[in-house]
Write an enzyme that holds these catalytic residues in place. Structure first.
Site, PDB file in Angstrom:
ATOM      1  N   CYS A  20       0.872  -1.186   0.000  1.00  0.00           N
ATOM      2  CA  CYS A  20       0.000   0.000   0.000  1.00  0.00           C
ATOM      3  C   CYS A  20       0.902   1.227   0.000  1.00  0.00           C
ATOM      4  O   CYS A  20       2.067   1.135  -0.412  1.00  0.00           O
ATOM      5  CB  CYS A  20      -0.968  -0.034   1.190  1.00  0.00           C
ATOM      6  SG  CYS A  20      -0.181  -0.046   2.812  1.00  0.00           S
ATOM      7  N   ASN A  23       2.356   1.464   4.317  1.00  0.00           N
ATOM      8  CA  ASN A  23       2.662   0.179   4.969  1.00  0.00           C
ATOM      9  C   ASN A  23       2.406   0.236   6.482  1.00  0.00           C
ATOM     10  O   ASN A  23       3.121  -0.385   7.263  1.00  0.00           O
ATOM     11  CB  ASN A  23       4.108  -0.268   4.663  1.00  0.00           C
ATOM     12  CG  ASN A  23       4.429  -1.704   5.073  1.00  0.00           C
ATOM     13  OD1 ASN A  23       5.563  -2.014   5.482  1.00  0.00           O
ATOM     14  ND2 ASN A  23       3.489  -2.594   4.985  1.00  0.00           N
ATOM     15  N   CYS A  25      -1.292   0.681   7.385  1.00  0.00           N
ATOM     16  CA  CYS A  25      -2.735   0.390   7.528  1.00  0.00           C
ATOM     17  C   CYS A  25      -3.126  -0.843   6.711  1.00  0.00           C
ATOM     18  O   CYS A  25      -3.264  -1.944   7.251  1.00  0.00           O
ATOM     19  CB  CYS A  25      -3.587   1.582   7.119  1.00  0.00           C
ATOM     20  SG  CYS A  25      -3.350   3.049   8.159  1.00  0.00           S
ATOM     21  N   ARG A  26      -3.300  -0.677   5.393  1.00  0.00           N
ATOM     22  CA  ARG A  26      -3.871  -1.752   4.579  1.00  0.00           C
ATOM     23  C   ARG A  26      -2.953  -2.958   4.403  1.00  0.00           C
ATOM     24  O   ARG A  26      -3.373  -4.104   4.612  1.00  0.00           O
ATOM     25  CB  ARG A  26      -4.290  -1.192   3.214  1.00  0.00           C
ATOM     26  CG  ARG A  26      -5.447  -0.204   3.295  1.00  0.00           C
ATOM     27  CD  ARG A  26      -5.595   0.590   2.017  1.00  0.00           C
ATOM     28  NE  ARG A  26      -4.473   1.502   1.814  1.00  0.00           N
ATOM     29  CZ  ARG A  26      -4.279   2.249   0.738  1.00  0.00           C
ATOM     30  NH1 ARG A  26      -5.160   2.175  -0.257  1.00  0.00           N
ATOM     31  NH2 ARG A  26      -3.247   3.061   0.648  1.00  0.00           N
ATOM     32  N   SER A  27      -1.707  -2.709   3.967  1.00  0.00           N
ATOM     33  CA  SER A  27      -0.873  -3.887   3.643  1.00  0.00           C
ATOM     34  C   SER A  27      -0.428  -4.697   4.865  1.00  0.00           C
ATOM     35  O   SER A  27      -0.400  -5.932   4.782  1.00  0.00           O
ATOM     36  CB  SER A  27       0.315  -3.514   2.743  1.00  0.00           C
ATOM     37  OG  SER A  27       1.179  -2.606   3.362  1.00  0.00           O
ATOM     38  N   ASP A 137      -8.059   3.847   1.076  1.00  0.00           N
ATOM     39  CA  ASP A 137      -7.118   4.308   2.104  1.00  0.00           C
ATOM     40  C   ASP A 137      -7.897   4.785   3.332  1.00  0.00           C
ATOM     41  O   ASP A 137      -8.696   5.727   3.231  1.00  0.00           O
ATOM     42  CB  ASP A 137      -6.304   5.455   1.488  1.00  0.00           C
ATOM     43  CG  ASP A 137      -5.227   5.972   2.426  1.00  0.00           C
ATOM     44  OD1 ASP A 137      -5.235   5.591   3.615  1.00  0.00           O
ATOM     45  OD2 ASP A 137      -4.386   6.745   1.954  1.00  0.00           O
TER      46      ASP A 137
HETATM   47  P1  4NP Z   1      -1.731   2.800   4.114  1.00  0.00           P
HETATM   48  O1  4NP Z   1      -2.352   4.155   4.713  1.00  0.00           O
HETATM   49  O2  4NP Z   1      -1.204   3.157   2.744  1.00  0.00           O
HETATM   50  O3  4NP Z   1      -2.904   1.862   4.047  1.00  0.00           O
HETATM   51  O4  4NP Z   1      -0.648   2.366   5.072  1.00  0.00           O
HETATM   52  C1  4NP Z   1      -1.656   5.359   4.796  1.00  0.00           C
HETATM   53  C2  4NP Z   1      -0.692   5.528   5.749  1.00  0.00           C
HETATM   54  C3  4NP Z   1      -0.017   6.743   5.840  1.00  0.00           C
HETATM   55  C4  4NP Z   1      -0.319   7.756   4.956  1.00  0.00           C
HETATM   56  C5  4NP Z   1      -1.283   7.581   3.984  1.00  0.00           C
HETATM   57  C6  4NP Z   1      -1.960   6.371   3.896  1.00  0.00           C
HETATM   58  N1  4NP Z   1       0.341   9.016   5.060  1.00  0.00           N
HETATM   59  O5  4NP Z   1      -0.018   9.942   4.313  1.00  0.00           O
HETATM   60  O6  4NP Z   1       1.265   9.152   5.873  1.00  0.00           O
END
Ligand code: 4NP
Length: 172
Positions: A20, A23, A25-27, A137
């Site tokens: 994702c 790294n 939340c989703r992945s 997201d």
């Molecule tokens: P992820 O979510 O891609 O599912 O881990 C996010 C985590 C951090 C950020 C954006 C999305 N960020 O902007 O820091």
């Protein structure tokens, strides 16, 4: 002879990397859920499972506390430490499963060659129950966003596992 098959008679492992943006939340949730599913089916020895992000700004961090809490309520313990996707990942993994089109674009730019881009798959394509075309997201969303991600991932990961090891098979 298939060069990826071990010579000792053991079946080749499925090497799967979930990707994702951050790294956190989703992945890592996908990694934790998939690890749990594989373990429950007694297939742990047949898989290498990891996750990474196309953005390295959270490197070294545990998954977001909101995601850890939501996952924990469903019985998943998320202990992965965030890391950035590298070109070596395209050599070390067979399936790079991305959460959305932006992840797809960014991962494609990290791929060392055109053949490697063929290893990138969209997570939502493995869904069997839900009709979302991506895993949204949740970072700037409320608690429902994290629950939705877990609902979608449980569906897609079940589909992914069944596509690799049809249900009822031991994988050997
Ligand atoms: P992820 O979510 O891609 O599912 O881990 C996010 C985590 C951090 C950020 C954006 C999305 N960020 O902007 O820091």
């Amino acid at each position: 002879m298939n060069p990826t098959e071990p010579q000792n008679g053991a079946a080749a492992k499925h090497k799967i990397l979930f990707v994702c943006l951050g790294n956190i939340c989703r992945s890592p949730a996908a990694e934790g859920i998939f690890r749990d599913m594989v373990e429950k089916r007694g297939l742990s020895d047949s898989f290498v499972i990891d996750s990474a992000g196309t953005y390295g700004g959270h490197a070294g961090e545990l998954p977001d506390s909101r995601m850890r809490a939501a996952a924990s309520r469903r019985g998943y313990r998320l202990t992965h430490r965030s890391r950035k996707l590298t070109d070596d990942d395209f050599r070390n993994f067979d399936i790079i499963a991305v959460m959305d089109d932006s992840n797809y674009e960014r991962a494609s730019r990290t791929a060392p060659d055109v053949e490697s881009i063929g290893k990138i798959h969209r997570m939502a394509d493995f869904a069997t129950k839900h009709v979302w075309d991506h895993i949204p997201d949740p970072y700037y969303e409320g608690a429902e966003g994290f629950e939705l991600v877990l609902d979608l991932l449980e569906d897609c990961l079940d589909g992914l596992l069944n596509s690799l090891v049809p249900n009822g098979s031991t994988g050997n």
